[in-house]
Design an enzyme around this catalytic site. Structure first.
Site, PDB file in Angstrom:
ATOM      1  N   HIS A  44       0.831  -1.189   0.000  1.00  0.00           N
ATOM      2  CA  HIS A  44       0.000   0.000   0.000  1.00  0.00           C
ATOM      3  C   HIS A  44       0.874   1.250   0.000  1.00  0.00           C
ATOM      4  CE1 HIS A  44      -3.886  -2.050   1.666  1.00  0.00           C
ATOM      5  NE2 HIS A  44      -3.418  -2.625   0.571  1.00  0.00           N
ATOM      6  N   GLU A  46       1.189   3.729   2.020  1.00  0.00           N
ATOM      7  CA  GLU A  46       1.877   4.040   3.276  1.00  0.00           C
ATOM      8  C   GLU A  46       3.129   3.189   3.447  1.00  0.00           C
ATOM      9  OE1 GLU A  46      -2.621   4.254   4.250  1.00  0.00           O
ATOM     10  OE2 GLU A  46      -1.297   3.266   2.799  1.00  0.00           O
ATOM     11  N   THR A 155     -26.624  10.516 -32.663  1.00  0.00           N
ATOM     12  CA  THR A 155     -25.448   9.687 -32.412  1.00  0.00           C
ATOM     13  C   THR A 155     -25.130   8.755 -33.576  1.00  0.00           C
ATOM     14  OG1 THR A 155     -26.786   7.986 -31.326  1.00  0.00           O
ATOM     15  CG2 THR A 155     -25.869   9.741 -29.926  1.00  0.00           C
ATOM     16  N   SER A 162     -21.942   5.990 -38.008  1.00  0.00           N
ATOM     17  CA  SER A 162     -21.560   6.856 -36.887  1.00  0.00           C
ATOM     18  C   SER A 162     -20.055   7.120 -36.840  1.00  0.00           C
ATOM     19  CB  SER A 162     -21.998   6.224 -35.564  1.00  0.00           C
ATOM     20  OG  SER A 162     -21.352   4.972 -35.375  1.00  0.00           O
ATOM     21  N   TRP A 164     -16.923   8.934 -38.490  1.00  0.00           N
ATOM     22  CA  TRP A 164     -16.826   9.363 -37.091  1.00  0.00           C
ATOM     23  C   TRP A 164     -17.557  10.690 -36.938  1.00  0.00           C
ATOM     24  CZ3 TRP A 164     -15.154   5.707 -34.000  1.00  0.00           C
ATOM     25  CH2 TRP A 164     -14.239   4.766 -34.469  1.00  0.00           C
ATOM     26  N   ASP A 194     -21.891  -2.793 -34.964  1.00  0.00           N
ATOM     27  CA  ASP A 194     -20.559  -2.190 -35.082  1.00  0.00           C
ATOM     28  C   ASP A 194     -19.410  -3.176 -34.933  1.00  0.00           C
ATOM     29  OD1 ASP A 194     -21.938   0.190 -35.321  1.00  0.00           O
ATOM     30  OD2 ASP A 194     -21.624   0.798 -33.235  1.00  0.00           O
ATOM     31  N   GLU A 284     -20.739   2.141 -23.073  1.00  0.00           N
ATOM     32  CA  GLU A 284     -20.691   2.608 -24.465  1.00  0.00           C
ATOM     33  C   GLU A 284     -21.668   1.759 -25.253  1.00  0.00           C
ATOM     34  OE1 GLU A 284     -17.199   3.554 -26.611  1.00  0.00           O
ATOM     35  OE2 GLU A 284     -15.996   3.965 -24.824  1.00  0.00           O
TER      36      GLU A 284
END
Length: 366
Positions: A44, A46, A155, A162, A164, A194, A284
Site C-alpha cells: 500500500h 503508506e 449519435t 456513426s 466518425w 458495429d 458505451e
C-alpha cells in the site's frame, strides 16, 4: 496533500479493485518518503512511503489520501505500520468507506498516541475514488455513460453510420476514460451493428477492462471481436444451451441474470458487478440500452462529446418515452465542460445521494 493526490492518480488504471491511494511523509518541512498503491496484492502507499523514509519517519507527518487500513487483507494493516514507524501525525484526506475500515484505522492511530486529522482536500480525494466509494456505500459501481453526438443530439445516421462524428482528439480522450474503468458495458445491438473490440487501444495501459455485453438471448456471434482474447462477460436472460456452449468455447463467461420480462435485470447486473470488485463501469452503447439504463436509474453520469455539426434525423442519445410533463424529466447537473480538439466534452452527473455525497470537485493536477 496535493502531492499525495497526484501520486495516487498514478494508480488510476492499475489499482482496481483497490482504491487509488498516495502517501507523502514530511519531516522538518521536507519530503522524506512518498509512494502510491500500484495494484492489489502489492504494498500500500503508506508502506512504500515508510520504506523510502526509513528512520526519518520517526516524529514525521504522514499525508495520506485515504484513511490507513486497519485490517489484514493481502497486505498487513497500514495503521499498524505507521504506529510501528513512530510517526507523530497522520493527516488523511477522507475516511475509508470500506465497512472493514470506516474509522477503525484512525481510531487505532489515536489510541496509539498518534495525532490524527481527517478531511484535508476530501473532495478531490473522493473524486479520485468515486467508483470505490460507490461500491462500498451502494454495493454497485459508478456508471459513466459515454456518447458522441452532434449538436442536435444525433449519435448515428438513419442507416446506422456513426464513424466518425467527433474528431481524433475526442476519440483518444474517450480511450483515456475507458482505461480508468474496471469494465466496459455495451449491448448486443452495438455488437451486431458495429462489431467493436471494446478495449483500450489509443492510450497506453497495463490492464484491459473487463468487457460486459448485455445480450438477453445470447445472440452474440462466436466470431464477434468483443470475444477475442477472452476477458468478456455476457449477461443474459433466456436459456439457449447450444448458443451458450458455442460462446463458452470462445472463452466467454456467461451470467444468467434475467427479470420477469425475459430481459437482463440491469440493477441486479450492477450489483453482481459490484460483487466482482468493479468500481467504475464505462457504458458505451446504443440508444436502446442507454434508454433502459436511464429508465432504471442506472446511470450516474454522462461523458458527452459534442461535435460542432448538425446531422438531422437519426439515432438519439437514449430511447425514452414521450413525457407529458417537464416535472417527469431526469435531471442531471453540469459538472465540467472542456474543449477537446474541435469538439466539446461535457460531464454531467445525477444529483448526489445525500448519504454518499459523490458529487465532488475535480482532482488537482499538480
Amino acid at each position: 496533500m496535493s502531492r499525495a493526490l497526484a501520486l495516487a492518480a498514478h494508480g488510476l488504471t492499475t489499482s482496481t479493485p483497490n482504491p487509488r491511494v498516495g502517501c507523502v511523509i514530511v519531516k522538518d518541512g521536507q519530503i522524506v518518503g512518498e509512494g502510491w498503491h500500484r495494484r492489489a496484492g502489492e504494498p500500500h502507499a503508506e508502506a512504500v512511503a515508510l520504506a523510502a523514509a526509513g528512520l526519518q519517519a520517526r516524529g514525521a507527518t504522514a499525508y495520506v489520501t485515504l484513511e490507513p487500513c486497519s485490517h489484514h487483507g493481502r497486505t498487513p494493516p497500514c495503521a499498524d505500520a505507521l504506529v510501528a514507524a513512530n510517526v507523530a501525525r497522520v493527516i488523511a484526506a477522507m475516511e475509508d468507506p470500506n465497512p472493514k475500515v470506516r474509522g477503525r484505522g484512525l481510531t487505532r492511530l489515536r489510541e496509539s498516541g498518534v495525532e490524527v486529522r481527517c478531511g484535508l482536500l476530501a473532495a478531490p480525494a473522493r473524486e479520485l475514488n468515486i467508483g470505490f466509494v460507490s461500491r462500498m456505500t451502494r454495493g454497485r459501481p459508478w456508471v459513466r455513460a459515454k456518447i458522441a453526438a452532434s449538436l442536435d443530439g444525433t449519435t448515428a445516421l438513419a442507416d446506422g453510420s456513426s464513424q466518425w462524428i467527433t474528431g481524433e482528439a475526442a476519440r483518444i480522450d474517450g480511450h483515456r476514460w475507458r482505461s480508468r474503468a474496471c469494465a466496459i458495458l455495451t449491448g448486443y445491438g452495438t455488437v451486431r451493428d458495429d462489431d467493436p473490440q471494446l478495449n483500450v487501444r489509443h492510450v497506453e495501459t497495463e490492464r484491459q477492462p473487463l468487457r460486459v455485453v448485455v445480450d438477453s438471448r445470447l445472440e452474440t456471434p462466436p466470431a464477434a471481436r468483443v470475444l477475442a482474447g477472452g476477458n468478456t462477460l455476457l449477461a443474459y436472460a433466456v436459456e439457449h444451451p447450444e448458443r451458450a456452449a458455442r460462446l463458452r468455447e470462445q472463452g466467454a463467461e456467461l451470467l444468467a441474470i434475467g427479470n420477469a420480462a425475459g430481459k437482463v435485470d440491469l440493477p441486479a447486473l450492477l450489483t453482481a458487478l459490484g460483487e466482482r470488485g468493479i468500481n467504475e463501469l464505462h457504458l458505451e452503447a446504443g440508444f436502446k440500452l442507454n434508454g433502459s439504463m436511464l429508465r432504471e436509474n442506472c446511470i450516474d453520469e454522462w461523458l458527452m462529446y459534442m461535435a460542432p455539426c448538425f446531422l438531422g434525423p437519426g439515432a438519439g442519445i437514449a430511447n425514452l418515452p414521450a413525457l407529458t410533463s417537464l416535472q417527469d424529466r431526469q435531471q442531471f447537473a453540469l459538472h465540467s465542460v472542456e474543449q477537446i480538439g474541435d469538439d466539446l466534452r461535457l460531464l454531467v452527473r445525477r444529483p448526489a445521494v445525500p448519504d454518499t455525497d459523490l458529487s465532488v470537485e475535480s482532482l488537482p493536477t499538480n
